[in-house]
Structure formats: structure tokens, C-alpha cells
Design a protein around this motif. Structure first.
Motif, PDB file in Angstrom:
ATOM      1  N   GLU A  51      -8.386  10.172   6.891  1.00  0.00           N
ATOM      2  CA  GLU A  51      -9.528   9.732   6.274  1.00  0.00           C
ATOM      3  C   GLU A  51     -10.031   8.269   6.842  1.00  0.00           C
ATOM      4  OE1 GLU A  51     -10.766   8.909   1.483  1.00  0.00           O
ATOM      5  OE2 GLU A  51      -8.612   8.791   2.290  1.00  0.00           O
ATOM      6  N   ASP A  54       1.771   3.073   2.740  1.00  0.00           N
ATOM      7  CA  ASP A  54       1.454   4.058   3.884  1.00  0.00           C
ATOM      8  C   ASP A  54       2.524   3.726   4.971  1.00  0.00           C
ATOM      9  OD1 ASP A  54       0.253   1.472   4.367  1.00  0.00           O
ATOM     10  OD2 ASP A  54      -1.350   2.418   5.351  1.00  0.00           O
ATOM     11  N   GLY A  62      -1.606  12.392   7.290  1.00  0.00           N
ATOM     12  CA  GLY A  62      -1.797  12.674   5.775  1.00  0.00           C
ATOM     13  C   GLY A  62      -1.698  13.970   5.511  1.00  0.00           C
ATOM     14  N   PRO A  63      -1.770  14.519   4.331  1.00  0.00           N
ATOM     15  CA  PRO A  63      -1.454  15.756   4.011  1.00  0.00           C
ATOM     16  C   PRO A  63      -2.339  16.903   4.196  1.00  0.00           C
ATOM     17  CG  PRO A  63      -2.614  14.644   1.962  1.00  0.00           C
ATOM     18  CD  PRO A  63      -2.375  13.422   3.024  1.00  0.00           C
ATOM     19  N   SER A  64      -2.172  18.061   4.329  1.00  0.00           N
ATOM     20  CA  SER A  64      -2.908  19.200   4.899  1.00  0.00           C
ATOM     21  C   SER A  64      -3.796  19.625   3.923  1.00  0.00           C
ATOM     22  CB  SER A  64      -1.962  20.267   5.232  1.00  0.00           C
ATOM     23  OG  SER A  64      -1.413  20.822   4.419  1.00  0.00           O
ATOM     24  N   ASN A  65      -3.584  19.125   2.553  1.00  0.00           N
ATOM     25  CA  ASN A  65      -4.377  19.865   1.550  1.00  0.00           C
ATOM     26  C   ASN A  65      -5.783  19.137   1.351  1.00  0.00           C
ATOM     27  OD1 ASN A  65      -3.103  18.108   0.354  1.00  0.00           O
ATOM     28  ND2 ASN A  65      -3.002  19.109  -1.466  1.00  0.00           N
ATOM     29  N   TYR A  66      -5.685  18.051   1.490  1.00  0.00           N
ATOM     30  CA  TYR A  66      -6.881  17.006   1.259  1.00  0.00           C
ATOM     31  C   TYR A  66      -6.957  16.254   2.447  1.00  0.00           C
ATOM     32  CZ  TYR A  66      -6.239  18.515  -3.804  1.00  0.00           C
ATOM     33  OH  TYR A  66      -6.144  19.176  -4.733  1.00  0.00           O
ATOM     34  N   VAL A  77       0.830  -1.155  -0.104  1.00  0.00           N
ATOM     35  CA  VAL A  77      -0.002   0.060   0.250  1.00  0.00           C
ATOM     36  C   VAL A  77       0.760   1.123  -0.017  1.00  0.00           C
ATOM     37  CG1 VAL A  77      -1.680   1.302   1.396  1.00  0.00           C
ATOM     38  CG2 VAL A  77      -1.856  -1.319   1.008  1.00  0.00           C
ATOM     39  N   HIS A 126      -7.145  13.312   3.030  1.00  0.00           N
ATOM     40  CA  HIS A 126      -6.842  11.831   2.746  1.00  0.00           C
ATOM     41  C   HIS A 126      -5.756  11.240   3.720  1.00  0.00           C
ATOM     42  CE1 HIS A 126      -7.624  13.334  -1.736  1.00  0.00           C
ATOM     43  NE2 HIS A 126      -8.716  12.889  -1.154  1.00  0.00           N
ATOM     44  N   GLY A 127      -5.576   9.802   3.165  1.00  0.00           N
ATOM     45  CA  GLY A 127      -4.541   9.211   4.039  1.00  0.00           C
ATOM     46  C   GLY A 127      -5.137   8.844   5.639  1.00  0.00           C
ATOM     47  N   PHE A 153       3.068  14.214  10.616  1.00  0.00           N
ATOM     48  CA  PHE A 153       2.452  14.191   9.603  1.00  0.00           C
ATOM     49  C   PHE A 153       2.169  12.952   8.839  1.00  0.00           C
ATOM     50  CE2 PHE A 153       4.536  18.444   8.031  1.00  0.00           C
ATOM     51  CZ  PHE A 153       3.756  19.235   8.995  1.00  0.00           C
ATOM     52  N   ARG A 154       2.922  11.778   8.917  1.00  0.00           N
ATOM     53  CA  ARG A 154       2.854  10.458   8.503  1.00  0.00           C
ATOM     54  C   ARG A 154       1.830   9.745   9.182  1.00  0.00           C
ATOM     55  NH1 ARG A 154       6.979   6.945   9.185  1.00  0.00           N
ATOM     56  NH2 ARG A 154       6.807   5.673   7.301  1.00  0.00           N
TER      57      ARG A 154
END
Lengths: 147, 556, 106
Positions: free
Chosen positions: C98, C19, C88-92, C17, C94-95, C84-85
């Protein structure tokens, strides 16, 4: 550059997509080059040289490919061998650069069985460089207007 | 557009099946992670912070509507409904799973696309002027030359394991829109005194940890000699480039440490040998390739409605002023579609937007789209009479931002929101800056300015080349941003100079505001753009604005 | 003088995956860092990291990450990159954020 040639007892020669036993002793000299080692075409003008071996220490050290090509460009007709931790996916590149065969360790051969090398060899033919030399360019002398 | 043939199709299919096998070999232990990593990178597959990332080449930035629709399909089927367009004319998907990658590559092969050599230590996707074939100032369309280089470099047996990556860019216009001086090899098409077309060859440019403006190694290379000359440069680099330190492995360091004179000597000597190796002269090959570039069937038309719409709709008029460039045909225009909406991620497009762009390109732009290194999308051949309608369609898809060349038209790398190499985030910085100047309603007042953000020293966001550059680093366990001033990406390419100590994420936006405030105070008129003020006044007044004395800070 | 040792956990990316995953005391990989085994000294950390050589068919690029721990369990990753890991990202949205959200809803 050294003249003594030692073939590892545990190593395997890959030739024509097959695992082969070492060559029988052939007449003529064997020369070993290090990866990246400098040479001039004159170094190989000695017609007594039968085999040139280029040793690489890491699979991602791509200098041997250019060395081989240069050796062939300079007219060497003998056997050119790449020795070291090569991976099967590199085999077509080695052939296309002018190598005849590879020498890998027994452990490399165990990890990458013979069929991987024979499969890889099939990918030698269809490539862009060959195609560029065969591309039909005659008959298009007329200047085309820019697209 | 270039029409691929059976060979191209067979080649990409074979490459997909090879990569499928390589994935299997990694899973069954035939390949170590180190070996697989090298191979997957050559096929555009990275492992990032949160997931794999697949980088797909858009050769010389050109694509058609079917190809764009395929990106939309991939985004919906295997990713999260969007894609990210990069400064090197690639598209990146941020969420593919390893088990799906070969299927994605097969889907791409349906439209003759691939991810070959979009990463790894090999010759990367050859980039070109995004206005190629459309711009008014072009000497010759650079794309046939770029296509020849693409074919030559693809799976080149000598150059798959170079000391480091190798980037080639080409422009056909005196106005350099491809940043050729910042590449390992930059090519500029020009005419010599006899009127023959050839290339100025520039080598050793680059950004990253040690930025260099490229050196001209050949003032004029005849077109016939392109491949043997480029081959000679690559062979000299492959054998001579450093392999002991990856930060010193690019050709720019070899040129810097060896000297351009010695490198020129080696290349020219090697070139003599190479000439006999290439049986077909490159100009003939390019001519054969040109035949496969199907030129648009341009139409005659009048455009009274376009002029009428401009005077009626101020909004449309602003869009025309910012986003439209002159086309070589008087009744046509080049439209730049901004992927820099206020507060959004620079370079991102949703699958729905991709489909809209594909439809517009098919109906109104002779089925052509381009990706610019500034992370926008170009509709290269739109008749002026269609512009009002195109504008409405773009508006409906949230693609009509009239901000090309303005402060919100920011180049930004993915930064630490995605990238495993990043030292800080860049996307939130870009979003904050564009939002802030939009709130202040100052964007159009400020006018032309290039702001570029990188999330680490590798400089994928071209911060060195920004009039204002921002470099995100880590300092004392938090994100810290350095500002550089005075960079430029055109033919006068200049590397920006660091202004002083870095700023925390909180301090950064106010600092940029002070900097822009100083410019607005100091400029002689609206005609004097930021970079001109900087050149006229020097950096000191701007540095003072960035680092005010204590008392003035208290007042503010 | 040697620097005081900071408690560590072993993290990597999942091979299939991609992640972030964390090594647990039962020698398995979890997507939740709270389940990671903590290492209280240098030797333990080195040993645990070395043990991942046998996990190469599951994971990629194992390394040590600093954590704050309470009652023998990790409570917070210390570096912002590692934080952050876990999200997930700060702009959507996701990850992992979610995924965590879905779990919360379920």
C-alpha cells in the motif's frame, strides 16, 4: 534444600515498596529452596526456621509463586523471600502469594528504581481473588431460573 | 448479558494505566524486550509479520451491541476498517501501532472490554458454547460458571507465569459446541443420578504438535467445588509442567508423560488442601453472578409471516435450513451469520458490517451477539416473525451467505499472511476452495462437511478436527500442504489421520476436488455425509482419490 | 564440507510501528530492503547482527535473512516468508504494498 544462606553483597532487599539494607542477623535458621524444588509441609514445622528464600533464575519461571502459596497454606509464619531477577510488575503477585520481600541484584535495582516498586505495590489491593472471598453471597438462596 | 460493576470497571482501567506505564518502561529501557514481550502478550499484544496485532477477549463469546460498535470504532479509528474473529472467541486487529494501544484499551474499557490474558503463559479467555442460554438441549447456561472462572483467573497471582498457555472451555449441553475435549481443561455441565448439577472435568486435551483427546479426571464435580478443584489442577501444573522445552510445556504433555492416574492423585490430594482456602463455595458465587446476568425479556408472538416467506422465497428457505437453529422458546430462533462469504477471508468483518450486526442485535436479538469458535457471529434470540426482516438486513450488508456447515464454512487461522509463527498461508487456500466449489455449484450437493486449515503445526485452525484438515508447512523452500482425514470436533472428538505426502499450493485444490469427487461417487445417498462415508468405507478409497496412479492422472 | 555462504541482510520489526525494517550500511533502519547492507561472509553477518544489541530502543527481534545481491546491493529476498514481509498480506492491499503504491503515485 540447603541451610547455608549467602546474601549477595551487591543485592538489595525490596520491602514495603522500599529498597532496604540487608536484615540484621536474626535468630533462627534460614532455608533456601530452588525454584520448583519439592518439599512437604513437615519440612517447615521446625519452629526455628526464621526465613525461607526461594531462588529463581528467570523472571518468567512462575513456580516460586505456587511454592510460596503452598508454604503459607502449610502454616509457615516466618519471613518468605523471593530472590532473583524479578521485575517490578511481579511484585504485587509475589506479595499476594505470601512473600514478604524480594532480593534483587544491584543492577536490577538500578534499571528499575525504587518508585517503580512502590507504585507496583499499590496494585496489590484491588484484585478478583480477594473480591471473590468478600463477595456477598448470602441471601441469594432462591434458585434463579437459567438466563 | 453479564452486567459489569464498578469493580470490573476500576480493574480494567487500572490495567490499562499499568500497560501504558509498561510501554513507557520499554521505551525508556527499564524493561528489556524479553520482559516487555511477556507483559504485552498478557495484554493481548503480539508482534506479527507486518505489524502489531491486538487480540481482544470476548468472554465466553458473548457481547452486546455497544461492544460490537466499539470494535467498529476501533477498526476505523486505529486500524484498517475491519476485524478478525478467531476460534477462541476473540477479535484481532491486525494493524495497531504501539503508541495507540493504550488508547485502544481505554476505548475498550468504556464498554467493559479488555485484552487481558488473551495471550501469554497464563489462563486464557474462557470459552463457552456459543448457543448458551438459547439452545434447546441445554442443562444449564455455562456462562455464569465461565464468568466465575474469568474472575478467578484474571491476574491470579500464582498463574501468570505458567509453563505455557492454558485454555479452558465449558459447555452446558450434551451436544458439545465448545470442543471441550481439545482444551487444557474442558468442563461439561451435567446432572448426576440425584439430579444435582455439576461438571465433568476433562484435562490434557489439545491440538498443536502433539494432539490429544482430553482425559476425564472427574466424572462429577459438585458445583460448590469448582474453584478449589480448578486451582488444584493449575497448581499441580504450575509446579510440575515442563519448562525446558516449549513444545512439551502444555499440561497435555505432563498428563501424557506422568500418566492420568498419577496426575489425578496429585490433583485430588491438592484439592483437599485447596478446599479450606476458598471460603465461599463456588455454587454460591455462581448464583450471585447469575443475578448479574440479565436474562432477555422473551415475548410471546406468532409467526405466520415467517412460514409464508419460506414458501415464497426459496433463497430465504435455504438460509433458514442452513443458518437457523432451534431456540429453547418455540417462537424464537438462533441465527448464525456467516463470516465466510465466497472468496473472502474466514472470520473477517468490516466495521460497517459490525455496525449492522450491532443494530440488528439491538432491534431483534435482545441486544445480544455471540462469536462462535467456527468464526461466525450468532444472533441468539431472534423471534421467528422477525426473521424475514433480519434476513433482508443481513443481505443488504453482504452477511446472508447460507453456507453454515458447508464446505465454504471453513475455519482458517491467519497463516503467513499475518502470523509470525506460520509456515505457510492459509487464507488463500480457504478462498480458493470456497470459490472453486461455488463455481462448480456443488456446495449444497456435498452438504455437511467440516474443512479446517492451519498455517502451521500449532493448529490454530483446528485442522486435526476437520473431516478434512489442511496443514500448511514449508518444504524445500515452498508452501506445502498436508491433508488429514476423519477428524471431528463434537463430543466424539477424533484427531484426523494424515493421508500421505503433502501437496504444493497448485496441487492442493485439484486434490481436494478429487477427494470430494470420490465422496460424491461413493456415498449411498445424499443423506450419507462425508464423515459417514469415510467411516463406512475407511480412508483407502479417499486416499486413492488423493493420490491417483499415473495413468488415471493423465486421463484426468 | 561447509555449505556455501548465502549473502545476508539484517532485518527486524520496528518497535513503534511493528513493520519490517532492514539495517543499512549507515547503521540506520530502512523500510526498503533494497537499502540494506549485505554481508558476504559468516563473520560479517554475525558482527552486524550483534551490533543490533545497541538498537533495542528502535527495533525488535533482529535476525539474518538470505538475499540475492547484485553490484553490492540486495535485489531479492530468497525465502517466501521474507518476500511476504516486503509486501504485506495477500488478502487485502495493506502493509508495505500500500505504502509503495502511494509512493509511486506521489
Amino acid at each position: 534444600m540447603s541451610l547455608e544462606f549467602t546474601q549477595d553483597q551487591n543485592s538489595i532487599i525490596v520491602r514495603d515498596g522500599k529498597f532496604c539494607p540487608p536484615h540484621e542477623q536474626k535468630p533462627g535458621k534460614t532455608i533456601e529452596l530452588k525454584s520448583g524444588e519439592n518439599f512437604t509441609p513437615a519440612d517447615f514445622s521446625d519452629t526455628d526456621i526464621a526465613v525461607i528464600v526461594i531462588n529463581v533464575l528467570a523472571f518468567n519461571d512462575g513456580r516460586a509463586f505456587s511454592q510460596a502459596k503452598k508454604i503459607r497454606t502449610s502454616g509457615f509464619k516466618g519471613i518468605l523471600r523471593l530472590k532473583g531477577p524479578v521485575i517490578a510488575d511481579q511484585y504485587p503477585l509475589a506479595i499476594r502469594c505470601g512473600f514478604d520481600e524480594l532480593e534483587i541484584s544491584a543492577s536490577e535495582a538500578k534499571r528499575q528504581p525504587q518508585f517503580q516498586w512502590s507504585d507496583a505495590l499499590k496494585r496489590t489491593r484491588d484484585n478478583y481473588l480477594t473480591r471473590l472471598t468478600e463477595m456477598e453471597v448470602n441471601g441469594d438462596q432462591s434458585e434463579l431460573s437459567p438466563a | 448479558m453479564y452486567a459489569y460493576n464498578e469493580f470490573d470497571q476500576k480493574f480494567v482501567r487500572q490495567r490499562v494505566s499499568q500497560f501504558r506505564e509498561q510501554i513507557e518502561k520499554r521505551l525508556n529501557g527499564s524493561l528489556s524486550e524479553e520482559e516487555f514481550r511477556t507483559l504485552r502478550l498478557m495484554n493481548g499484544l503480539y508482534l506479527q509479520l507486518h505489524a502489531y496485532m491486538l487480540r481482544i477477549a470476548i468472554p465466553y463469546g458473548s457481547l452486546n451491541s455497544d461492544q460490537m460498535r466499539k470494535f467498529a470504532y476501533i477498526a476505523d479509528r486505529w486500524d484498517k476498517g475491519y476485524g478478525h474473529f478467531t476460534t477462541r472467541q476473540n477479535i484481532q486487529f491486525n494493524w495497531p501501532k504501539l503508541e495507540n494501544v493504550a488508547d485502544i484499551l481505554d476505548a475498550l474499557a468504556d464498554v467493559n472490554m479488555h485484552a487481558i490474558q488473551t495471550s501469554g503463559n497464563c489462563v486464557r479467555n474462557v470459552t463457552a458454547d456459543h448457543f448458551s442460554g438459547a439452545s434447546i438441549d441445554e442443562i444449564e447456561d455455562p456462562r455464569p460458571s465461565a464468568e466465575l472462572l474469568r474472575q478467578w483467573s484474571t491476574d491470579h497471582p500464582q498463574f501468570q507465569y505458567l509453563p505455557r498457555k492454558f485454555k479452558i472451555a465449558i459447555t452446558g449441553s450434551p451436544n458439545d459446541r465448545a470442543v471441550v475435549k481439545a482444551h487444557d481443561i474442558g468442563l461439561r455441565i451435567l446432572r448426576n443420578q440425584q439430579g444435582e448439577v455439576g461438571y465433568q472435568v476433562i484435562i490434557g486435551g489439545g491440538l498443536g504438535r502433539s494432539p490429544f483427546v482430553g482425559h476425564t479426571i472427574r466424572e462429577f464435580l459438585p458445583k460448590a467445588d469448582l474453584l478449589p478443584y480448578i486451582e488444584a489442577i493449575l497448581q499441580v501444573y504450575n509446579l510440575g509442567g515442563r519448562r525446558d522445552n516449549k513444545y512439551k510445556a502444555r499440561i497435555k504433555i505432563l498428563v501424557h508423560e506422568t500418566g492420568i492416574e498419577e496426575i489425578t492423585r496429585r490433583v485430588e490430594e491438592n484439592f483437599k488442601l485447596q478446599k479450606s482456602e476458598f471460603q465461599k463455595p463456588s455454587d454460591k458465587l455462581i448464583a450471585a453472578i447469575e443475578k448479574r446476568f440479565l436474562a432477555p425479556d422473551f415475548e410471546q408472538s406468532t409467526y405466520e409471516n415467517f412460514e409464508a416467506e419460506r414458501s415464497e422465497s426459496p433463497q430465504f428457505d435455504i438460509f433458514v435450513k442452513r443458518n437457523i437453529a432451534d431456540h429453547r422458546r418455540e417462537n424464537y430462533a438462533i441465527v448464525t451469520v456467516s463470516l465466510k462469504n465466497i472468496g473472502q477471508t474466514p472470520g473477517d468483518a468490516t466495521s460497517e458490517q459490525m455496525r449492522v450486526l450491532a443494530d440488528i442485535a439491538q432491534r431483534f436479538s435482545h441486544d445480544e451477539l455471540r462469536i462462535s469458535h467456527e468464526q461466525n457471529i450468532i444472533l441468539p434470540h431472534v423471534q421467528k416473525r422477525h426473521l424475514p426482516e433480519v434476513y433482508k438486513l443481513l443481505q443488504a450488508a453482504d452477511l446472508a451467505s447460507a453456507n453454515i456447515g458447508l464446505i465454504s464454512d471453513i475455519i482458517a487461522c491467519p497463516g503467513m499472511d499475518y502470523c509470525a509463527l506460520a509456515t505457510a498461508r492459509s487464507i488463500p487456500v480457504a478462498k480458493d476452495i470456497s470459490r472453486r466449489f461455488d463455481e462448480l455449484k456443488l456446495e449444497h450437493e456435498i452438504g455437511d462437511i467440516k474443512l479446517k486449515i492451519s498455517g502451521c503445526i500449532n493448529a490454530c485452525g483446528h485442522h486435526h478436527l476437520g473431516h478434512i484438515g489442511i496443514l500448511g508447512l514449508e518444504k524445500g523452500g515452498i508452501e506445502n500442504y498436508q491433508i488429514t482425514l476423519g477428524g471431528a470436533a463434537d463430543l466424539t472428538m477424533a484427531i484426523g489421520k494424515r493421508a500421505g505426502r503433502g501437496f504444493s499450493a497448485e496441487e492442493l485444490l485439484p486434490a481436494i476436488e478429487r477427494l470430494i469427487g470420490a465422496y460424491l461417487d461413493l456415498r449411498t445417498s445424499r443423506e450419507e455425509v462425508f464423515l459417514s462415508s469415510l467411516k463406512r468405507l475407511g480412508h483407502s478409497p479417499f486416499i486413492e482419490a488423493l493420490y491417483p496412479k499415473k495413468e488415471s492422472q493423465n486421463v484426468a | 564440507m561447509a555449505r556455501a555462504f548465502v549473502t545476508k541482510i539484517v532485518t527486524a520489526n520496528d518497535l513503534l510501528v511493528g513493520d519490517a525494517v532492514y539495517l543499512t550500511s549507515s547503521n540506520l533502519w530502512s523500510r526498503d530492503f533494497h537499502e540494506a547492507k549485505i554481508c558476504l561472509n559468516e563473520d560479517e553477518a554475525t558482527r552486524l547482527l550483534d551490533s543490533t544489541n545497541f538498537h533495542q530502543h528502535h527495533i525488535v527481534g533482529a535476525y539474518l535473512a538470505d538475499v540475492a545481491a547484485r553490484d553490492g546491493r540486495p535485489v531479492e529476498l530468497l525465502h517466501f516468508r521474507e518476500k511476504f514481509r516486503t509486501k504485506g498480506p495477500s488478502n487485502y492491499f495493506h502493509g508495505k504494498q500500500e505504502f509503495n503504491n502511494q509512493q509511486g503515485v506521489a
